[in-house]
Design an enzyme around this catalytic site. Structure first.
Site, PDB file in Angstrom:
ATOM      1  CD  GLN A 647      61.480  24.789  46.752  1.00 23.51           C
ATOM      2  OE1 GLN A 647      62.561  24.480  47.148  1.00 23.51           O
ATOM      3  NE2 GLN A 647      60.679  25.813  47.646  1.00 23.51           N
ATOM      4  CD  GLN A 648      65.768  18.891  43.352  1.00 27.65           C
ATOM      5  OE1 GLN A 648      65.910  17.874  42.576  1.00 27.65           O
ATOM      6  NE2 GLN A 648      66.286  18.799  44.339  1.00 27.65           N
ATOM      7  CB  CYS A 649      59.046  17.655  40.321  1.00 29.64           C
ATOM      8  SG  CYS A 649      60.117  16.484  40.677  1.00 29.64           S
ATOM      9  CB  THR A 650      57.228  20.956  36.026  1.00 27.83           C
ATOM     10  OG1 THR A 650      58.554  21.290  35.822  1.00 27.83           O
ATOM     11  CG2 THR A 650      56.047  21.847  35.631  1.00 27.83           C
ATOM     12  CB  VAL A 651      53.944  20.703  41.207  1.00 27.49           C
ATOM     13  CG1 VAL A 651      52.790  19.858  41.464  1.00 27.49           C
ATOM     14  CG2 VAL A 651      55.252  20.004  41.865  1.00 27.49           C
TER      15      VAL A 651
END
Length: 782
Positions: A647-651
């Site tokens: 959730q911390q990374c822009t996927v």
């Protein structure tokens, strides 16, 4: 022994500023046309030399072409008569007026008909002089008239009737400037008309041998008092006292001569003599020509007794050929009677030749000779590479106007100032697209550092940026600005390290910190929000367009709200002005309550999903278009705290961001070309109408779905319950700006109450309870 009279052509020097101006005119005015551009070259008349000087460099002055050659005008009074410049500084420079033709390809330059070009100019010279009526009185009678009038002395009379010929000083310039490789090819000519056979040089004397000291002083005094004659460069000298020297007819012809050669006269005199032969019936006659080269003595007002020791002027005795030597061929004469097959006069193209060393200095395709009429200049040897690159970028953009869209106006876009909120995947891609269109003023706002995962997707960063500071990375805004300057050195890129306040992101540490005033956490939080509000509001006010490309929904709320607030204030002021005018007050409403806000910027949101994206332009001023938050059913909340690694990374798919960023910039550029600018109504199709943008449709929103490779354009109206742009929210903000924002940062639900969204959602819930649900079978029974 008589021999042909010699004439010395000027030496040409082309300043680098001339090519810079030509490049600018090619980009902004000429484009793909081939106009005949008037130019003026100037020559500083050489300083006098001692008569005993054996300096081999005694040649005519340099004829210079500079940036001002395109805009230079003479100092003239009414009727085009040169003004009397008491300082005499303008008299030290003679003008050569001419025409520049810039072609569009090197092939066109090489195949250009140079002879036809010089023949055309020569014909204009010949027929321009023929327009004046020939002087009916016998020229030899002028000598007697002059002697009588002069009482045995000297009388100077300016030849104003010859002023249109510009003392015969004419030039032609053919150029090709390659703005891709920054090379210039050019040829210069000084066309003259020459009789065949030519003028005969019988004798020449120094001025003191041809005139007495008393006559020299008298002539100098008269010239000193008549700057108009000196500026024109042509005058008659009526010499009395029998010192004219033998067989010469009539008054002497005075010519302000830039040549200092004892064996040759100035090049432009050839055209003067040709025209005078017709006007004064000089065929077969002998005259004396004063090559006046002591101009500096006259304009510096030196005493009479100083003229004699240092003069440079000479008097030439010249015999004109018979009349048939002046017969013009058909291309040069508009008079069919003169255009006979027995014509003997010719146009000498006068193309300047330059020496060729080691094959340099000539255009490709020309064989190597000892000299060439084609000169080549590599502008990269002279210009700053930053300037070259800036011009190259401008050329790429302006080619759109030249070749594809004549209505396109690049200045309407590249003069704008752009604020990029977020210097990540979107911010980097948007910045690259902006500078490709010619943007010059970009500001990045971000609080993060370059991480190890960033360089592969965020196009302005490198591994070194992430590895800096012991692996913690450089600030993104610094690395982004530096990268932009490396790509386009003349860009005005600025970075601001700043964290945007977000609804629901209350700083617990600030709440627990003691306050000197004793008011506790509330005062500390309010002060922090006030500082942040001032910083962000100031940044927004300084720019024309704000791109919101941050990586969370709540981080877009405050900038979107401030942009909407500026539009709301602008509309309210306009309404108040209209009300006052209607009431007869007529007083303009000031900008009180603006809080330092300046103009109204346009907001553009770019948001990413895994395989989808949204590009949306916010409503501008009184437009009723939805903002990014208008379709939300709740206020933006904290979505970044307590998140797992995924959730911390822009996927998102790697190609989504570049596509969304490119479309956002293309939408802005298209909007900038619309007749109504930012307030253009949404359009989903390119109608080709003059009421639309010349670049196509200006949709309100663009949604992309990479899974199906689809784009959907559309528009939606502003929501009256929007937590960002509804009037109720802005009314509450106006009453207590800091108090409202402080409460929103603590409790985003406050926005739902203020905007009326909560009441609206409650009503919708009750409506749903009253709806009778019918399944498919029941529907069939009905």
């Amino acid at each position: 022994m008589a021999h042909p009279l010699s004439f010395e052509p000027p030496r040409v020097v082309v300043d680098i500023s001339f090519w810079q101006e030509l490049a600018a005119q090619k980009l902004d005015r000429m484009k793909l046309t081939t106009p005949r551009v008037p130019i003026v070259a100037t020559m500083e008349r050489p300083a006098p030399h001692s008569p005993a000087s054996k300096d081999a460099s005694r040649t005519s002055g340099q004829l210079r072409l500079t940036r001002s050659s395109f805009t230079h005008t003479s100092s003239t009074g009414e009727g085009g008569v040169a003004t009397n410049d008491e300082s005499g500084s303008s008299l030290l420079h003679e003008e050569w007026r001419g025409t520049l033709i810039n072609v569009n390809t090197l092939e066109e330059f090489r195949s250009f008909d140079r002879k036809q070009l010089t023949d055309t100019v020569a014909a204009a010279i010949a027929n321009g002089g023929a327009e004046g009526a020939a002087e009916s009185d016998d020229y030899s009678s002028r000598r007697a008239a002059g002697d009588t009038a002069g009482g045995g002395g000297v009388r100077v009379r300016g030849l104003r009737e010859m002023a249109p010929c510009g003392a015969g000083r004419v030039l032609v310039m053919l150029t090709f400037i390659d703005l891709k490789k920054y090379r210039v090819y050019y040829s210069i000519a000084f066309p003259v008309i020459s009789p065949n056979p030519s003028y005969q040089h019988i004798d020449h004397q120094h001025l003191d041998q041809a005139m007495t000291a008393q006559d020299i002083s008298a002539m100098m005094r008269q010239l000193k008092a008549d700057h108009t004659t000196l500026k024109d460069g042509l005058f008659d000298v009526h010499v009395g006292g029998g010192n004219a020297g033998g067989a010469a007819d009539g008054p002497w012809l005075g010519y302000v001569d830039s040549s200092t050669s004892a064996e040759a006269m100035g090049w432009g005199l050839r055209n003067v003599l040709f025209l005078l032969a017709s006007k004064r019936r000089l065929y077969g006659r002998t005259i004396r020509i004063l090559a006046f080269r002591d101009l500096r003595k006259v304009i510096t007002h030196q005493a009479d007794n100083e003229y004699r020791p240092s003069y440079q002027s000479s008097v030439y005795t010249v015999r004109f050929p018979p009349a048939d030597a002046f017969t013009l061929p058909p291309p040069l004469s508009h008079d069919s009677r003169n255009g006979s097959s027995s014509a003997r006069a010719t146009c000498l193209g006068g193309w300047v030749r330059w020496p060729v060393a080691d094959g340099h200095g000539q255009a490709p395709g020309h064989q190597q000779h000892k000299s060439t009429t084609v000169q080549q200049v590599n502008l990269c040897d002279y210009l700053d590479f930053t300037t070259i690159q800036a011009n190259a970028v401008d050329l790429n953009v302006k080619l759109i106007k030249w070749r594809m869209v004549p209505q396109f106006d690049p200045e309407r876009f590249n003069s704008m100032r752009f604020l990029l909120l977020g210097a990540g995947t979107l911010g980097c891609a948007i910045a690259r697209a902006l500078i490709a269109w010619g943007a010059k003023h970009i500001t990045f706002v971000d609080s993060g550092n370059v991480a190890m995962s960033n360089p592969v997707r965020q196009s302005l960063f490198k591994h070194q940026d992430a590895a800096a500071e012991g692996g913690s990375g450089r600030p993104k805004v610094d690395a982004a600005c530096e990268a932009l300057r490396e790509i386009r050195p003349d860009v005005d890129a600025r970075g601001v390290v700043f964290e945007i306040p977000m609804p629901g992101h209350f700083d617990a540490s600030a709440a627990s910190a003691p306050s000197p005033s004793g008011s506790g956490a509330a005062a500390s939080t309010s002060a922090s929000i006030e500082r942040s509000l001032h910083t962000l509001d100031e940044l927004i006010s300084e720019h024309d367009v704000v791109f919101m490309g941050t990586d969370s929904r709540e981080s877009r709320w405050l900038p979107s709200f401030l942009i909407a607030n500026k539009s709301w204030r602008a509309v309210r002021r306009q309404q108040q002005q209209q009300q006052q005018q209607t009431a007869g007050g007529g007083a303009a409403v000031g900008s009180e309550g603006e809080g330092g806000c300046g103009g109204v910027p346009l907001g553009i949101t770019v948001a990413l999903g895994f395989d989808s994206f949204l590009v949306l332009r916010h409503g501008y001023k009184d437009q009723s278009l939805a903002c990014y938050f208008c379709n939300d059913l709740s206020a933006p909340r904290d979505t970044t705290s307590n998140r797992t690694l995924d959730q911390q990374c822009t996927v998102t798919r790697p190609g989504v961001s570049p596509m969304a960023s490119a479309l956002a910039v293309e939408l802005l550029v298209t909007l900038s070309q619309h007749p109504h600018g930012f307030v253009a109504d949404p359009s989903e199709k390119d109608t080709g109408s003059s009421d639309d943008s010349c670049l196509g449709a200006c949709p309100h929103s663009i949604r992309g779905f990479i899974g199906g490779f689809r784009l959907v354009v559309g528009s939606s109206p502003q929501s009256p319950y929007c937590t960002c742009c509804s009037p109720a929210v802005h009314e509450a903000f106006e009453q207590n700006p800091i108090g409202m924002l402080t409460q929103v940062m603590h409790d985003p639900g406050h926005l739902e109450s203020v905007s009326g969204l909560r009441v609206f959602m409650d009503k919708m819930s009750r409506v749903e309870e009253d709806v009778i649900q019918i399944d498919d079978e029941e529907l069939c029974l009905l």
